[in-house]
Design an enzyme around this catalytic site. Structure first.
Site, PDB file in Angstrom:
ATOM      1  N   SER A  84      93.775  33.149  -5.132  1.00 40.02           N
ATOM      2  CA  SER A  84      93.997  31.718  -4.907  1.00 40.02           C
ATOM      3  C   SER A  84      93.269  30.899  -5.956  1.00 40.02           C
ATOM      4  CB  SER A  84      93.444  31.383  -3.517  1.00 40.02           C
ATOM      5  OG  SER A  84      93.260  30.003  -3.376  1.00 40.02           O
ATOM      6  N   TYR A 129      86.221  30.769   2.170  1.00 41.26           N
ATOM      7  CA  TYR A 129      87.548  31.288   1.826  1.00 41.26           C
ATOM      8  C   TYR A 129      87.636  31.633   0.340  1.00 41.26           C
ATOM      9  CZ  TYR A 129      92.520  31.235   0.659  1.00 41.26           C
ATOM     10  OH  TYR A 129      93.749  31.563   0.160  1.00 41.26           O
ATOM     11  N   LYS A 149      88.044  35.445  -1.755  1.00 40.41           N
ATOM     12  CA  LYS A 149      89.043  35.789  -2.780  1.00 40.41           C
ATOM     13  C   LYS A 149      88.346  36.227  -4.077  1.00 40.41           C
ATOM     14  CE  LYS A 149      92.799  35.026  -0.436  1.00 40.41           C
ATOM     15  NZ  LYS A 149      93.644  36.179  -0.047  1.00 40.41           N
TER      16      LYS A 149
HETATM   17  N1  LIG Z   1      99.856  29.668   1.513  1.00 46.32           N
HETATM   18  C1  LIG Z   1      98.913  29.250   0.692  1.00 46.32           C
HETATM   19  O1  LIG Z   1      98.716  28.043   0.538  1.00 46.32           O
HETATM   20  C2  LIG Z   1      98.072  30.242  -0.088  1.00 46.32           C
HETATM   21  C3  LIG Z   1      97.435  29.825  -1.266  1.00 46.32           C
HETATM   22  C4  LIG Z   1      96.659  30.732  -1.964  1.00 46.32           C
HETATM   23  C5  LIG Z   1      96.508  32.033  -1.491  1.00 46.32           C
HETATM   24  N2  LIG Z   1      97.116  32.411  -0.347  1.00 46.32           N
HETATM   25  C6  LIG Z   1      96.920  33.781   0.142  1.00 46.32           C
HETATM   26  O2  LIG Z   1      98.164  34.420   0.235  1.00 46.32           O
HETATM   27  C7  LIG Z   1      98.180  35.340   1.320  1.00 46.32           C
HETATM   28  C8  LIG Z   1      99.383  35.059   2.192  1.00 46.32           C
HETATM   29  O3  LIG Z   1      99.341  33.714   2.626  1.00 46.32           O
HETATM   30  P1  LIG Z   1     100.455  33.101   3.580  1.00 46.32           P
HETATM   31  O4  LIG Z   1     100.589  31.677   3.217  1.00 46.32           O
HETATM   32  O5  LIG Z   1     101.646  33.972   3.585  1.00 46.32           O
HETATM   33  O6  LIG Z   1      99.689  33.185   4.973  1.00 46.32           O
HETATM   34  P2  LIG Z   1     100.261  33.610   6.401  1.00 46.32           P
HETATM   35  O7  LIG Z   1      99.193  33.294   7.395  1.00 46.32           O
HETATM   36  O8  LIG Z   1     101.600  33.039   6.625  1.00 46.32           O
HETATM   37  O9  LIG Z   1     100.420  35.189   6.236  1.00 46.32           O
HETATM   38  C9  LIG Z   1      99.337  36.079   6.334  1.00 46.32           C
HETATM   39  C10 LIG Z   1      99.826  37.269   7.157  1.00 46.32           C
HETATM   40  O10 LIG Z   1      98.773  38.233   7.260  1.00 46.32           O
HETATM   41  C11 LIG Z   1      98.711  38.681   8.611  1.00 46.32           C
HETATM   42  N3  LIG Z   1      97.351  39.172   8.843  1.00 46.32           N
HETATM   43  C12 LIG Z   1      96.193  38.459   8.848  1.00 46.32           C
HETATM   44  N4  LIG Z   1      95.149  39.274   9.081  1.00 46.32           N
HETATM   45  C13 LIG Z   1      95.655  40.533   9.213  1.00 46.32           C
HETATM   46  C14 LIG Z   1      95.080  41.813   9.470  1.00 46.32           C
HETATM   47  N5  LIG Z   1      93.771  41.968   9.651  1.00 46.32           N
HETATM   48  N6  LIG Z   1      95.901  42.888   9.535  1.00 46.32           N
HETATM   49  C15 LIG Z   1      97.245  42.752   9.351  1.00 46.32           C
HETATM   50  N7  LIG Z   1      97.844  41.560   9.108  1.00 46.32           N
HETATM   51  C16 LIG Z   1      97.052  40.475   9.055  1.00 46.32           C
HETATM   52  C17 LIG Z   1      99.107  37.473   9.441  1.00 46.32           C
HETATM   53  O11 LIG Z   1      99.560  37.804  10.730  1.00 46.32           O
HETATM   54  C18 LIG Z   1     100.217  36.869   8.574  1.00 46.32           C
HETATM   55  O12 LIG Z   1     101.484  37.415   8.875  1.00 46.32           O
HETATM   56  C19 LIG Z   1      96.845  35.176   2.034  1.00 46.32           C
HETATM   57  O13 LIG Z   1      95.973  36.190   1.610  1.00 46.32           O
HETATM   58  C20 LIG Z   1      96.351  33.831   1.559  1.00 46.32           C
HETATM   59  O14 LIG Z   1      94.942  33.731   1.551  1.00 46.32           O
HETATM   60  C21 LIG Z   1      97.916  31.551   0.368  1.00 46.32           C
END
Ligand SMILES: NC(=O)c1ccc[n+]([C@@H]2O[C@H](COP(=O)([O-])OP(=O)(O)OC[C@H]3O[C@@H](n4cnc5c(N)ncnc54)[C@H](O)[C@@H]3O)[C@@H](O)[C@H]2O)c1
Length: 338
Positions: free
Chosen positions: A124, A148, A152
């Site tokens: 991120s 957070y 990362k």
């Molecule tokens: N969406 C954003 O704005 C953004 C920005 C930068 C980075 N990210 C990173 O991208 C990744 C995906 O983000 P997203 O927006 O799809 O989030 P999201 O919450 O929609 O998806 C994350 C998924 O991981 C699953 N999960 C969480 N902990 C878990 C565990 N211990 N075991 C198995 N599954 C687990 C959740 O149920 C969910 O389906 C994350 O790591 C997030 O930190 C997201």
């Protein structure tokens, strides 16, 4: 390739699964459904026109992860699973260290033991904290200002060390800027659990009259209209980058970090205006005090991703807002108001 996708039913995981299936990869997806629903599997398969295997597995369970990787014969891992909210991470830091860092360390250790060499990791732009120079390049100092962001940055360090110690390993850490939008089919998108923490889902719920108005935190920043500037990127553009990153991981060794953004900054008021046009509805809003820790402006230099992956974000802000709205307008209001 046979690819393990963690967090596959989440927002970015589901869009990436569609692109991977379309490219002919075989997927085994895992999720604990803590912030998503197993029903998303059906929507992914409907859009992609191909099935995949979905397992209910919590990545924090080291024994189950070990068993899966021992028996799975995977070529690569794309690791999305985790939590993503700065404010929540300040309130519940241990949850973030367990889900984002500890679970990633055990996944990486199991991958090393079972010789799964190629990893694409969801990082991120929060690893950069509050950068003083724009645009943000991959050389911008890593200086996260929240738990957070630290999870990362620390996970990146772990994966870098893994690569240093494992000559065959390749890891691409993709530093996302601000993903928004939804699949143009309107079947996949972001489903917030509880009140939204991100701008677009919040604006859309105001447009749907689930929430009365939007608070804009700070109207006196040194930007063209006084509101904060971010680099919004369409989730399908982001998903496409993962397929290319997987190809590159298969061809290279070592650790690489790449910014994924458009390179264009949009203010909160720019986004609001684009959403009013997309929805055809007025979005009531008010400017309130700044939030501590918000950088005035942040946008990417995405040229390294262009150079190394041959990738460029294509969608513009009006397209992102329209796709987001087309998905959101069909979501169940009761589910959103929780
Ligand atoms: N969406 C954003 O704005 C953004 C920005 C930068 C980075 N990210 C990173 O991208 C990744 C995906 O983000 P997203 O927006 O799809 O989030 P999201 O919450 O929609 O998806 C994350 C998924 O991981 C699953 N999960 C969480 N902990 C878990 C565990 N211990 N075991 C198995 N599954 C687990 C959740 O149920 C969910 O389906 C994350 O790591 C997030 O930190 C997201």
């Amino acid at each position: 390739m046979k690819v393990l996708v963690t967090g596959v039913t989440g927002y970015i995981g589901s869009h990436t699964a569609v692109e991977l299936l379309a490219e002919g990869h075989d997927l085994i997806g895992i999720d604990d459904f803590s912030t998503s629903s197993p029903k998303v599997k059906h929507d992914i398969e409907r859009v992609a026109g191909r099935p995949f295997t979905l397992l209910d597995l919590d990545l924090r369970n080291r024994c189950e992860v070990e068993c899966l990787l021992a028996s799975g014969e995977f070529d690569a891992i794309i690791h999305f699973a985790g939590r993503k909210f700065v404010g929540e991470s300040v309130a519940e830091p241990m949850q973030y260290y367990e889900r984002n860092l500890a679970a990633s360390v055990s996944l990486a250790a199991a991958a090393q033991r079972h010789e799964i060499s190629h990893v694409v990791f969801s990082s991120s732009c929060t690893v950069y904290g509050q950068p003083t120079q724009l645009p943000v390049t991959e050389e911008t100092p890593i200086a996260p200002v929240s738990p957070y962001g630290r999870t990362k940055a620390m996970t990146e360090t772990v994966l870098q060390d893994l690569c240093d110690a494992t000559p065959s390993a390749s890891v691409l850490a993709l530093r996302y800027f601000n993903p928004i939008g939804a699949h143009p089919s309107a079947l996949l998108g972001e489903v917030p659990s509880g009140p939204p923490n991100n701008l677009l889902p919040y604006i859309m719920q105001v447009a749907k009259r689930v929430r009365p108005f939007l608070n804009i935190y700070g109207g006196d920043y040194d930007t063209h209209d006084g509101t904060c500037i971010r680099d919004y990127i369409h989730v399908v553009d982001l998903a496409r980058a993962h397929v290319l990153a997987l190809d590159r991981a298969a061809e290279t060794t070592g650790f690489e970090a790449l910014n994924l953004g458009t390179g264009i900054g949009s203010s909160v008021l720019d986004v609001l205006e684009a959403c009013e046009k997309a929805t055809g509805r007025a979005i009531p809003h008010q400017i309130v005090d700044r939030r501590p820790g918000d950088a005035a402006s942040m946008f990417a230099d995405p040229s390294r991703a262009q150079q190394l992956l041959g990738w460029k974000a294509e969608a513009n802000l009006p397209e992102m807002c329209l796709d987001h709205w087309n998905f959101e307008r069909n979501l169940d209001v009761d589910a959103l108001s929780a």
